[in-house]
Structure formats: structure tokens, C-alpha cells
Design a protein around this motif. Structure first.
Motif, short mmCIF file in Angstrom:
data_model
loop_
_atom_site.label_atom_id
_atom_site.label_comp_id
_atom_site.label_asym_id
_atom_site.label_seq_id
_atom_site.Cartn_x
_atom_site.Cartn_y
_atom_site.Cartn_z
N ALA A 11 0.83 -1.21 0.00
CA ALA A 11 0.00 0.00 0.00
C ALA A 11 0.86 1.26 0.00
N VAL A 12 1.92 1.25 0.81
CA VAL A 12 2.81 2.41 0.86
C VAL A 12 3.51 2.60 -0.48
N ASN A 13 4.00 1.50 -1.06
CA ASN A 13 4.68 1.61 -2.36
C ASN A 13 3.75 2.18 -3.42
N TRP A 14 2.50 1.74 -3.38
CA TRP A 14 1.51 2.25 -4.34
C TRP A 14 1.26 3.75 -4.08
N ALA A 15 1.12 4.10 -2.82
CA ALA A 15 0.85 5.51 -2.48
C ALA A 15 1.97 6.42 -3.00
N LEU A 16 3.21 5.95 -2.84
CA LEU A 16 4.35 6.79 -3.24
C LEU A 16 4.57 6.80 -4.75
N PRO A 24 4.29 14.71 -7.65
CA PRO A 24 4.37 13.35 -7.12
C PRO A 24 4.09 13.36 -5.62
N VAL A 25 3.51 12.30 -5.14
CA VAL A 25 3.33 12.15 -3.68
C VAL A 25 4.66 11.73 -3.08
N THR A 26 5.08 12.42 -2.04
CA THR A 26 6.34 12.09 -1.38
C THR A 26 6.07 11.61 0.04
N ARG A 33 -1.38 12.88 2.53
CA ARG A 33 -1.65 12.17 1.26
C ARG A 33 -1.21 10.71 1.34
N VAL A 34 -0.09 10.46 2.01
CA VAL A 34 0.38 9.08 2.13
C VAL A 34 -0.65 8.25 2.90
N VAL A 35 -1.08 8.76 4.04
CA VAL A 35 -2.07 8.03 4.85
C VAL A 35 -3.37 7.84 4.08
N ASP A 36 -3.82 8.91 3.42
CA ASP A 36 -5.09 8.81 2.70
C ASP A 36 -5.01 7.79 1.57
N LEU A 37 -3.87 7.75 0.88
CA LEU A 37 -3.73 6.81 -0.23
C LEU A 37 -3.57 5.37 0.27
N VAL A 38 -2.86 5.20 1.37
CA VAL A 38 -2.75 3.85 1.95
C VAL A 38 -4.15 3.36 2.34
N ARG A 39 -4.91 4.25 2.92
CA ARG A 39 -6.28 3.88 3.29
C ARG A 39 -7.11 3.54 2.05
#
Lengths: 166, 63
Positions: free
Chosen positions: B8-13, B26-28, B34-40
Motif C-alpha cells: 500500500a505504501v509503495n503504491w501511495a508513493l 508526485p506524492v512524497t 496524502r500518504v495516509v489517505d492513499l494507503v487507506r
């Protein structure tokens, strides 16, 4: 009115500069900068009360208690990207806080603030003006209580302060 | 955290976002929200069960 030439100004500031730098050995500077310390002009620090917590229920939660006694003023703001509004209010240390509104004491427990959702632009919602009687005063230890009245299924909450060092 | 957290983290980044003026970034890993929201979002999309978590729970997966 006295006339001062640009040359006089230049000589004056050169003398001040020489004094600070120690070039003027006769008077010796009273200003010194320890090794490893740089004067950057930066006097604002970021305080993170809670960093992107993804709420999945409607339980009452608390941020860390942060010692803010080194700051003369703090701009508090919240970022709510949940798909639900989040209710917050401040406490002093871990205790209830109440302020005088002119005719009665009001507890922040009953004077909460709802932070609207903004997942698209992640708006920084500045919250000082909700409780200026508390947040715009000298403070020692602060935390925030937060709760999602309806359990969110996406997003997160962040509460931050930008503090101006005393 | 779920065992799929690293994925999930790899996808978020690997994601990007667009600001209100149309610029794409890019999301950093420093962009905690943004990282937390994308992991979720990854968890939701892939039907992965999770409980309340925060950016500090993801820090071991960010390096």
C-alpha cells in the motif's frame, strides 16, 4: 535641521559592522556567535499535535500533550481529509478548559468546533479565532480532543501549530 | 498494520496529485496526509481490514 551626507552614513555603518565582526579591536565586539550556531532569521517552529490519523470509528481521542511554553504566539490549524466532519476542542494540559465569555464560564467541552471535510485541497483550517480567550494567550501545555461523530471511511486528520519563539 | 501495508505504501508513493491550479506533483513520503489517505484508499479498494492508524504507524514502511 542637520544635513547628513551619504558618506557619513556609510562610515557609521562600517564602524558598526567592524565592531560586530571584531575588526575594530580597540572596542572589541559585545556580540559573539558560538561555533556551530547560525543566525538564520528563522523563529517559527512547527508543532504536530496529531499527524494524519485515519479514524475508523467515532470514539473520543486525544492528541499528544505538547509543551508550548517557549512560544509567544501560535497559529493552530487543522487539516481534515476524512469524508466526515471532525469535532475538536482544546484542553490545557490534560484538563478541561473553560474561559469567561463576559457573563459565564464556557467549557470547551461544550464549545467545540467542527472541521469540515476537504480531501481535494487539504485546506488548512485556522482555529485560533474559535477560542481566542485560550489559544491567543501565553500557554504551557496543550492538547486537543477530537472525535468523528460519524465514523469516516476515508481520509485523515492533522492538527498543527506554527509557533513563534519567545 | 495489515501485511499488505508495504504494498500500500509503495503504491501511495507512486501516485501524483493535482493542485487547484492544475499543476501535478508526485506524492512524497513527507506528505503525511496524502500518504495516509492513499494507503487507506489502497486498503479499501483491496478489501483489506484495518483499524485506526496514523502516519507514525507507516514510518517503518517508508524507507
Amino acid at each position: 535641521m542637520a544635513n547628513i551626507t551619504l558618506g557619513t552614513f556609510r562610515d557609521y555603518w562600517k564602524n558598526v559592522s567592524d565592531w560586530v565582526k571584531g575588526i575594530d579591536v580597540a572596542s572589541k565586539p559585545k556580540v559573539s556567535i558560538p561555533d556551530g550556531v547560525a543566525l538564520t532569521g528563522r523563529n517559527v517552529e512547527e508543532l504536530i499535535f496529531v499527524n494524519a490519523v485515519a479514524l475508523t470509528d467515532n470514539a473520543i481521542k486525544f492528541t499528544d500533550v505538547i509543551d508550548v511554553s517557549k512560544y509567544k504566539s501560535i497559529t493552530f490549524f487543522a487539516i481534515n481529509t476524512h469524508n466526515q466532519a471532525i469535532v475538536i476542542y482544546p484542553q490545557l494540559n490534560t484538563q478541561r478548559a473553560a474561559y469567561w465569555n463576559g457573563s459565564a464560564f464556557v467549557s470547551t467541552t461544550s464549545d467545540t468546533l467542527s472541521i469540515p471535510s476537504d480531501a481535494t485541497y487539504q485546506s488548512r483550517h485556522v482555529i485560533n479565532n474559535k477560542w481566542p480567550q485560550l489559544l491567543d494567550k501565553p500557554l504551557k501545555q496543550v492538547r486537543f480532543v477530537y472525535q468523528a461523530p460519524v465514523a469516516p471511511t476515508s481520509g485523515s486528520l492533522t492538527i498543527v501549530g506554527w509557533g513563534v519563539i519567545n | 498494520m495489515p501485511i499488505e501495508t508495504q504494498d500500500a505504501v509503495n503504491w501511495a508513493l507512486s501516485q501524483t496529485y493535482e493542485d487547484e491550479f492544475g499543476y501535478v506533483y508526485p506524492v512524497t513520503k513527507e506528505d503525511s496526509s496524502r500518504v495516509v489517505d492513499l494507503v487507506r484508499e489502497y486498503f479499501n479498494t483491496n478489501n483489506i481490514e484495518y483499524t485506526t492508524f496514523s502516519y507514525s504507524d507507516l514510518e517503518p514502511y517508508l524507507n
